[in-house]
Motif scaffolding. Structure first.
Motif, PDB file in Angstrom:
ATOM      1  N   ASP A  20      15.786   6.891  -1.117  1.00 28.02           N
ATOM      2  CA  ASP A  20      14.954   7.538  -0.099  1.00 28.02           C
ATOM      3  C   ASP A  20      13.546   6.950  -0.174  1.00 28.02           C
ATOM      4  OD1 ASP A  20      17.106   9.106   0.499  1.00 28.02           O
ATOM      5  OD2 ASP A  20      16.065  11.002   0.234  1.00 28.02           O
ATOM      6  N   PHE A  21      12.983   6.675   0.978  1.00 29.21           N
ATOM      7  CA  PHE A  21      11.622   6.159   1.022  1.00 29.21           C
ATOM      8  C   PHE A  21      10.662   7.309   0.739  1.00 29.21           C
ATOM      9  CE2 PHE A  21      13.534   2.480   2.451  1.00 29.21           C
ATOM     10  CZ  PHE A  21      12.630   1.496   2.786  1.00 29.21           C
ATOM     11  N   GLU A  22       9.582   7.001   0.029  1.00 24.77           N
ATOM     12  CA  GLU A  22       8.567   8.014  -0.223  1.00 24.77           C
ATOM     13  C   GLU A  22       7.372   7.740   0.678  1.00 24.77           C
ATOM     14  OE1 GLU A  22       7.656   7.611  -4.385  1.00 24.77           O
ATOM     15  OE2 GLU A  22       6.276   5.983  -4.041  1.00 24.77           O
ATOM     16  N   LEU A  23       6.648   8.782   0.980  1.00 28.78           N
ATOM     17  CA  LEU A  23       5.471   8.681   1.841  1.00 28.78           C
ATOM     18  C   LEU A  23       4.212   8.632   0.977  1.00 28.78           C
ATOM     19  CD1 LEU A  23       3.989   8.824   4.579  1.00 28.78           C
ATOM     20  CD2 LEU A  23       4.226  11.322   4.447  1.00 28.78           C
ATOM     21  N   LYS A  24       3.424   7.593   1.208  1.00 33.28           N
ATOM     22  CA  LYS A  24       2.099   7.512   0.589  1.00 33.28           C
ATOM     23  C   LYS A  24       1.101   7.521   1.742  1.00 33.28           C
ATOM     24  CE  LYS A  24      -0.707   5.144  -2.784  1.00 33.28           C
ATOM     25  NZ  LYS A  24      -0.781   4.070  -3.769  1.00 33.28           N
ATOM     26  N   ASP A  25       0.644   8.713   2.081  1.00 31.62           N
ATOM     27  CA  ASP A  25      -0.217   8.924   3.233  1.00 31.62           C
ATOM     28  C   ASP A  25      -1.662   9.015   2.766  1.00 31.62           C
ATOM     29  OD1 ASP A  25      -1.481   9.775   5.567  1.00 31.62           O
ATOM     30  OD2 ASP A  25       0.154  11.125   6.116  1.00 31.62           O
ATOM     31  N   ARG A  48       8.879   2.624   0.315  1.00 28.31           N
ATOM     32  CA  ARG A  48       7.719   3.493   0.525  1.00 28.31           C
ATOM     33  C   ARG A  48       7.196   3.261   1.936  1.00 28.31           C
ATOM     34  NH1 ARG A  48       3.132   2.466  -3.635  1.00 28.31           N
ATOM     35  NH2 ARG A  48       4.203   4.117  -4.752  1.00 28.31           N
ATOM     36  N   LEU A  49       6.781   4.343   2.586  1.00 26.40           N
ATOM     37  CA  LEU A  49       6.011   4.240   3.830  1.00 26.40           C
ATOM     38  C   LEU A  49       4.559   4.450   3.416  1.00 26.40           C
ATOM     39  CD1 LEU A  49       5.934   3.946   6.937  1.00 26.40           C
ATOM     40  CD2 LEU A  49       5.944   6.433   7.034  1.00 26.40           C
ATOM     41  N   HIS A  50       3.787   3.399   3.470  1.00 24.19           N
ATOM     42  CA  HIS A  50       2.370   3.446   3.091  1.00 24.19           C
ATOM     43  C   HIS A  50       1.554   3.551   4.370  1.00 24.19           C
ATOM     44  CE1 HIS A  50      -1.213   2.714   0.744  1.00 24.19           C
ATOM     45  NE2 HIS A  50      -1.568   1.793   1.604  1.00 24.19           N
ATOM     46  N   LYS A  51       0.814   4.656   4.486  1.00 22.93           N
ATOM     47  CA  LYS A  51       0.050   4.911   5.707  1.00 22.93           C
ATOM     48  C   LYS A  51      -1.437   5.002   5.367  1.00 22.93           C
ATOM     49  CE  LYS A  51      -0.315   7.895   9.664  1.00 22.93           C
ATOM     50  NZ  LYS A  51      -0.093   9.189  10.223  1.00 22.93           N
ATOM     51  N   PRO A  52      -2.154   3.878   5.489  1.00 19.67           N
ATOM     52  CA  PRO A  52      -3.581   3.899   5.201  1.00 19.67           C
ATOM     53  C   PRO A  52      -4.442   4.354   6.374  1.00 19.67           C
ATOM     54  CG  PRO A  52      -2.873   1.662   5.614  1.00 19.67           C
ATOM     55  CD  PRO A  52      -1.649   2.530   5.690  1.00 19.67           C
ATOM     56  N   SER A  53      -3.831   4.465   7.558  1.00 22.24           N
ATOM     57  CA  SER A  53      -4.598   4.765   8.776  1.00 22.24           C
ATOM     58  C   SER A  53      -3.708   5.508   9.760  1.00 22.24           C
ATOM     59  CB  SER A  53      -5.069   3.440   9.396  1.00 22.24           C
ATOM     60  OG  SER A  53      -5.461   3.602  10.729  1.00 22.24           O
ATOM     61  N   PHE A  54      -4.343   6.185  10.710  1.00 22.08           N
ATOM     62  CA  PHE A  54      -3.584   6.821  11.791  1.00 22.08           C
ATOM     63  C   PHE A  54      -3.026   5.770  12.753  1.00 22.08           C
ATOM     64  CE2 PHE A  54      -6.413  10.381  10.626  1.00 22.08           C
ATOM     65  CZ  PHE A  54      -5.422  11.312  10.340  1.00 22.08           C
ATOM     66  N   LEU A  55      -3.554   4.559  12.701  1.00 20.78           N
ATOM     67  CA  LEU A  55      -3.191   3.525  13.657  1.00 20.78           C
ATOM     68  C   LEU A  55      -1.978   2.697  13.246  1.00 20.78           C
ATOM     69  CD1 LEU A  55      -6.791   2.278  14.480  1.00 20.78           C
ATOM     70  CD2 LEU A  55      -5.399   3.932  15.740  1.00 20.78           C
TER      71      LEU A  55
END
Length: 174
Positions: free
Chosen positions: A25-30, A103-110
């Motif tokens: 499972d991918f983990e979220l790094k928001d 991992r889903l790495h989300k550094p920005s809303f964009l």
């Protein structure tokens, strides 16, 4: 001679089809100012089944590792993502040849990055680390990023995945 050629083709396809890949499972790094919103949790949860579907369509055998076993092996957020040896042991316990730790790495809303680390179970080492970018929260963009991830993984494995053609928007059906 013709029979021998046919036999070799069948055997090479069988060998390729036997490549066993486990996708955790991918983990979220928001990293945004509003981390962990339901839409991002949902997007993150969609990545594993999408990637499984893409690799399965290319003939890979997808190994299921129950979430409970994944949680038992994970000593904290990012642990399996950073420890190839532990991910490899988890894959070995379930008969996988390779494990994708994501991992889903989300550094920005964009934009966000789909990151996948490919572990070779037999030696417990990283084979490669892949990143695809998804701009915006649109599910179609997530699907395209996952297809890109599948291409990169396949390029390190058996070279048999072909992503679906792009969908043309605005075209009218006859």
């Amino acid at each position: 001679m013709r029979f021998l050629t046919l036999l070799l083709c069948v055997l090479s396809f069988k060998a390729a089809a036997d490549t066993r890949v486990a996708i955790l499972d991918f983990e979220l790094k928001d990293m945004t100012l509003a981390p962990g919103i339901p839409a991002e949790i949902k997007r993150t949860a969609s990545i594993k089944p999408l990637l499984e579907c893409e690799l399965r369509s290319a003939g890979y055998h997808i190994v299921d590792i129950p979430l409970q076993a994944q949680h038992a092996a994970n000593s904290g957020v990012g642990y399996l993502f950073d420890h190839a040896d532990v991910a490899a042991q988890l894959g070995k316990n379930f008969g996988a040849d390779y494990v994708v730790v994501g991992r889903l790495h989300k550094p920005s809303f964009l934009f966000a990055y789909n990151m996948g680390n490919l572990v070779k179970v037999s030696d417990g080492r990283w084979m490669d680390k892949f990143i695809t970018e998804s701009k915006g929260p649109n599910s179609e963009l997530t699907i395209k990023a996952v297809e890109g991830l599948a291409v990169k993984i396949d390029n390190r494995l058996d070279h048999r995945y072909t992503p679906p053609p792009p969908v043309k928007h605005g075209s009218q059906q006859p």
